[in-house]
Design a protein around this motif. Sequence first.
Motif, PDB file in Angstrom:
ATOM      1  N   ARG A  37      13.779  32.403  30.528  1.00 55.77           N
ATOM      2  CA  ARG A  37      13.317  33.023  29.283  1.00 55.77           C
ATOM      3  C   ARG A  37      14.025  32.411  28.074  1.00 55.77           C
ATOM      4  N   HIS A  38      15.346  32.236  28.190  1.00 54.92           N
ATOM      5  CA  HIS A  38      16.097  31.623  27.085  1.00 54.92           C
ATOM      6  C   HIS A  38      15.603  30.199  26.825  1.00 54.92           C
ATOM      7  N   VAL A  39      15.402  29.437  27.893  1.00 54.55           N
ATOM      8  CA  VAL A  39      14.953  28.049  27.763  1.00 54.55           C
ATOM      9  C   VAL A  39      13.558  28.001  27.146  1.00 54.55           C
ATOM     10  N   ALA A  40      12.671  28.869  27.575  1.00 57.56           N
ATOM     11  CA  ALA A  40      11.317  28.897  27.005  1.00 57.56           C
ATOM     12  C   ALA A  40      11.380  29.179  25.503  1.00 57.56           C
ATOM     13  N   HIS A  41      12.245  30.094  25.104  1.00 59.60           N
ATOM     14  CA  HIS A  41      12.383  30.458  23.690  1.00 59.60           C
ATOM     15  C   HIS A  41      12.822  29.262  22.849  1.00 59.60           C
TER      16      HIS A  41
END
Length: 172
Positions: free
Chosen positions: A67-71
Amino acid sequence: MAEHAQYEELIRQFSAFGAVRREMGRILPSDCPSGSAAVLTLLGRHGDMRMSKLAELLAVDMSVTSRHVAHVAERGWIERFPDPADKRSRILHLTPAGRDRMDELTRRTCDMLAERLSDWTDDEVGQLTQLMTRLRASFDDCRTAHPEPRPPTAPVLERSTDRSTRTPANTT
């Protein structure tokens, strides 16, 4: 070894430190929450890496890391390239825009710390840094020295003798 009362006070201080972390989080831009800032910081410090390494450094589950990487990827702060060694994996790379964002976050945080610790000496700031580094290392040592116990596996009641299509049962 420290007295029990010292550890109790340390627990209270850890709890109070949560307020410091929350205040530091308030200076982050609205489009860059703390998880995203951590991704940028770790890529800036350690360079390109796989998601699995990032999850390890963040000390969070792979789904949280994703999720952090996608953001940060949606904002153009990182790029994901196929890993030449394993095409199923991706290598995360900080973009120039990501480096600029990371530099801005570092500046904001340093400015805040300089303001809040303006009455501290350089030696005191150095001592705090050394002690926090040592504390973190102690917890890292604990994680590797004492891995979490694995839940017991269910006993295997029957085993197949056909080894060509089945994997052996876990006996650990």
